[in-house]
Design a protein around this motif. Structure first.
Motif, PDB file in Angstrom:
ATOM      1  N   ALA A  31      79.626 -15.388 -10.065  1.00 49.72           N
ATOM      2  CA  ALA A  31      80.296 -15.842 -11.285  1.00 49.72           C
ATOM      3  C   ALA A  31      79.769 -17.209 -11.722  1.00 49.72           C
ATOM      4  O   ALA A  31      79.663 -17.493 -12.925  1.00 49.72           O
ATOM      5  CB  ALA A  31      81.806 -15.895 -11.057  1.00 49.72           C
ATOM      6  N   ILE A  32      79.431 -18.055 -10.751  1.00 50.12           N
ATOM      7  CA  ILE A  32      78.863 -19.364 -11.082  1.00 50.12           C
ATOM      8  C   ILE A  32      77.484 -19.193 -11.720  1.00 50.12           C
ATOM      9  O   ILE A  32      77.142 -19.860 -12.703  1.00 50.12           O
ATOM     10  CB  ILE A  32      78.774 -20.252  -9.824  1.00 50.12           C
ATOM     11  CG1 ILE A  32      80.167 -20.487  -9.244  1.00 50.12           C
ATOM     12  CG2 ILE A  32      78.115 -21.593 -10.149  1.00 50.12           C
ATOM     13  CD1 ILE A  32      80.169 -21.154  -7.881  1.00 50.12           C
ATOM     14  N   LYS A  33      76.708 -18.267 -11.171  1.00 47.80           N
ATOM     15  CA  LYS A  33      75.397 -17.972 -11.760  1.00 47.80           C
ATOM     16  C   LYS A  33      75.567 -17.438 -13.184  1.00 47.80           C
ATOM     17  O   LYS A  33      74.832 -17.827 -14.105  1.00 47.80           O
ATOM     18  CB  LYS A  33      74.667 -16.942 -10.899  1.00 47.80           C
ATOM     19  CG  LYS A  33      73.310 -16.543 -11.463  1.00 47.80           C
ATOM     20  CD  LYS A  33      72.701 -15.399 -10.676  1.00 47.80           C
ATOM     21  CE  LYS A  33      71.431 -14.915 -11.361  1.00 47.80           C
ATOM     22  NZ  LYS A  33      70.873 -13.699 -10.717  1.00 47.80           N
ATOM     23  N   LEU A  80      75.659 -30.660  -8.019  1.00 40.26           N
ATOM     24  CA  LEU A  80      75.967 -32.034  -8.430  1.00 40.26           C
ATOM     25  C   LEU A  80      75.086 -33.053  -7.724  1.00 40.26           C
ATOM     26  O   LEU A  80      74.759 -34.105  -8.285  1.00 40.26           O
ATOM     27  CB  LEU A  80      77.445 -32.337  -8.156  1.00 40.26           C
ATOM     28  CG  LEU A  80      78.459 -31.501  -8.957  1.00 40.26           C
ATOM     29  CD1 LEU A  80      79.876 -31.843  -8.552  1.00 40.26           C
ATOM     30  CD2 LEU A  80      78.261 -31.690 -10.453  1.00 40.26           C
ATOM     31  N   ARG A  81      74.682 -32.747  -6.485  1.00 40.70           N
ATOM     32  CA  ARG A  81      73.806 -33.662  -5.753  1.00 40.70           C
ATOM     33  C   ARG A  81      72.378 -33.631  -6.287  1.00 40.70           C
ATOM     34  O   ARG A  81      71.684 -34.637  -6.283  1.00 40.70           O
ATOM     35  CB  ARG A  81      73.760 -33.290  -4.261  1.00 40.70           C
ATOM     36  CG  ARG A  81      74.948 -33.723  -3.448  1.00 40.70           C
ATOM     37  CD  ARG A  81      74.638 -33.679  -1.947  1.00 40.70           C
ATOM     38  NE  ARG A  81      74.009 -32.436  -1.532  1.00 40.70           N
ATOM     39  CZ  ARG A  81      74.675 -31.366  -1.129  1.00 40.70           C
ATOM     40  NH1 ARG A  81      75.997 -31.379  -1.132  1.00 40.70           N
ATOM     41  NH2 ARG A  81      74.040 -30.275  -0.751  1.00 40.70           N
ATOM     42  N   GLU A  82      71.939 -32.454  -6.718  1.00 41.68           N
ATOM     43  CA  GLU A  82      70.521 -32.262  -7.002  1.00 41.68           C
ATOM     44  C   GLU A  82      70.139 -32.366  -8.477  1.00 41.68           C
ATOM     45  O   GLU A  82      68.965 -32.546  -8.785  1.00 41.68           O
ATOM     46  CB  GLU A  82      70.081 -30.877  -6.490  1.00 41.68           C
ATOM     47  CG  GLU A  82      70.249 -30.677  -4.981  1.00 41.68           C
ATOM     48  CD  GLU A  82      69.348 -31.599  -4.174  1.00 41.68           C
ATOM     49  OE1 GLU A  82      68.225 -31.887  -4.629  1.00 41.68           O
ATOM     50  OE2 GLU A  82      69.780 -32.043  -3.088  1.00 41.68           O
ATOM     51  N   GLU A  92      68.727 -23.685 -14.872  1.00 42.40           N
ATOM     52  CA  GLU A  92      67.766 -23.173 -13.892  1.00 42.40           C
ATOM     53  C   GLU A  92      68.154 -23.587 -12.477  1.00 42.40           C
ATOM     54  O   GLU A  92      67.994 -22.815 -11.520  1.00 42.40           O
ATOM     55  CB  GLU A  92      66.364 -23.692 -14.223  1.00 42.40           C
ATOM     56  CG  GLU A  92      65.763 -23.088 -15.482  1.00 42.40           C
ATOM     57  CD  GLU A  92      64.495 -23.800 -15.910  1.00 42.40           C
ATOM     58  OE1 GLU A  92      64.223 -24.896 -15.354  1.00 42.40           O
ATOM     59  OE2 GLU A  92      63.785 -23.279 -16.781  1.00 42.40           O
ATOM     60  N   LEU A  93      68.669 -24.800 -12.328  1.00 42.68           N
ATOM     61  CA  LEU A  93      69.097 -25.278 -11.014  1.00 42.68           C
ATOM     62  C   LEU A  93      70.262 -24.447 -10.493  1.00 42.68           C
ATOM     63  O   LEU A  93      70.273 -24.038  -9.320  1.00 42.68           O
ATOM     64  CB  LEU A  93      69.504 -26.751 -11.100  1.00 42.68           C
ATOM     65  CG  LEU A  93      70.083 -27.361  -9.817  1.00 42.68           C
ATOM     66  CD1 LEU A  93      69.050 -27.338  -8.692  1.00 42.68           C
ATOM     67  CD2 LEU A  93      70.576 -28.787 -10.062  1.00 42.68           C
ATOM     68  N   ILE A  94      71.245 -24.199 -11.341  1.00 42.13           N
ATOM     69  CA  ILE A  94      72.404 -23.390 -10.934  1.00 42.13           C
ATOM     70  C   ILE A  94      71.951 -21.998 -10.508  1.00 42.13           C
ATOM     71  O   ILE A  94      72.380 -21.479  -9.470  1.00 42.13           O
ATOM     72  CB  ILE A  94      73.432 -23.297 -12.073  1.00 42.13           C
ATOM     73  CG1 ILE A  94      74.005 -24.683 -12.385  1.00 42.13           C
ATOM     74  CG2 ILE A  94      74.561 -22.324 -11.709  1.00 42.13           C
ATOM     75  CD1 ILE A  94      74.835 -24.738 -13.653  1.00 42.13           C
TER      76      ILE A  94
END
Length: 286
Positions: A31-33, A80-82, A92-94
């Motif tokens: 779901a986050i993706k 959040l860190r990256e 793209e990061l997520i």
């Protein structure tokens, strides 16, 4: 406000009564993706705000399942860190982090199941209850290794559903003797059982187990008859944040099994005794 498709995903996770905790954790990461793909946010700060929204929504959807909470927190904290040093877009990061976590978690589930095969002896009788995809995989692998085992599955009735029937349906096509027994006949049947294995929805810091009914009834019967009682699960089901360990009242349909009834937890890292859980959680926190 989260996109409608995301709200629907969260609602499905909240109301799903058929899938186990591991499957719902994978769906939560998915779901986050999906949020990264469907969000109409034009600025990264707006998408970050939506990430915090979905984080809270998913945790609240299934608070009794620590694998959902742990995986959601792990993925979003990593984002959040990256994100400030990531060369590409936040979307793209997520996508990269969620896809990797899904692969990792699937491997952890399979590893736990593979390690549990060792406690299932040839020509033995195994009993389980409630539905667990990890338990299904463990029993399936044991049968694929040509272990001649009898499998007793407690009906695990809650409301109008039999969660033991789901396990039966998923294993019934394989060789071996598999029998569904009424929950009130656990005590009568435990005398012919060599090993009990169940899944886990959550493992608390004191080594207690939260799992679907009638896990406590089965654990007590196993204890009275000196039958080893194992929980097979990933360490992602350990209550790392301590949310559930502060409230020892499981939700309806779930049992709290004290550590004295549990022989050991079998995880992707190996065998962990109930008294070792707190130390293991501290190691994960670090």
């Amino acid at each position: 406000m989260l996109p409608e498709e995301i709200c629907q995903e969260v609602e499905e996770i909240k109301t799903d009564k058929m899938r186990g905790a591991s499957s719902l954790a994978l769906k939560a990461v998915g779901a986050i993706k999906l949020l990264a793909e469907k969000s109409k946010a034009k600025k990264e700060e707006d998408l970050l705000r939506e990430l915090q929204e979905i984080k809270l929504a998913l945790i609240r959807a299934r608070p009794e399942m620590t694998s959902v909470t742990n995986n959601v927190v792990r993925v979003i904290d990593e984002v959040l860190r990256e994100y400030r040093k990531w060369p590409g877009s936040l979307r793209e990061l997520i996508k990269s982090i969620t896809e990797r976590r899904i692969r990792e978690y699937q491997i952890e589930c399979i590893k736990a199941a593979k390690k549990a095969i060792g406690i299932i002896k040839d020509k033995s009788t195994v009993m389980t209850c409630s539905y667990s995809s990890v338990i299904c995989n463990t029993l399936r692998m044991a049968l694929e290794q040509k272990k001649r085992i009898n499998i007793l599955i407690a009906e695990s009735k809650f409301g109008n559903k039999s969660y033991g029937k789901i396990i039966l349906d998923r294993l019934n096509f394989m060789a071996g003797f598999i029998q569904l027994i009424p929950d009130d006949e656990i005590e009568k049947n435990i005398i012919r059982v060599n090993t009990v294995i169940v899944g886990a929805d959550s493992v608390l810091t004191d080594g207690s187990l939260i799992n679907g009914v009638p896990t406590l009834l089965l654990a007590k019967a196993a204890k009275r008859n000196s039958v080893p009682f194992y929980s097979v699960c990933e360490t992602a089901k350990f209550d790392i944040l301590g949310n559930l360990s502060k409230n020892l009242h499981p939700a309806p349909g779930f049992d709290l099994v004290p550590p004295q009834f549990i022989t050991a937890f079998i995880t992707e890292k190996g065998v962990i005794k109930p008294w070792q859980i707190a130390k293991e959680i501290k190691g994960i926190e670090r």
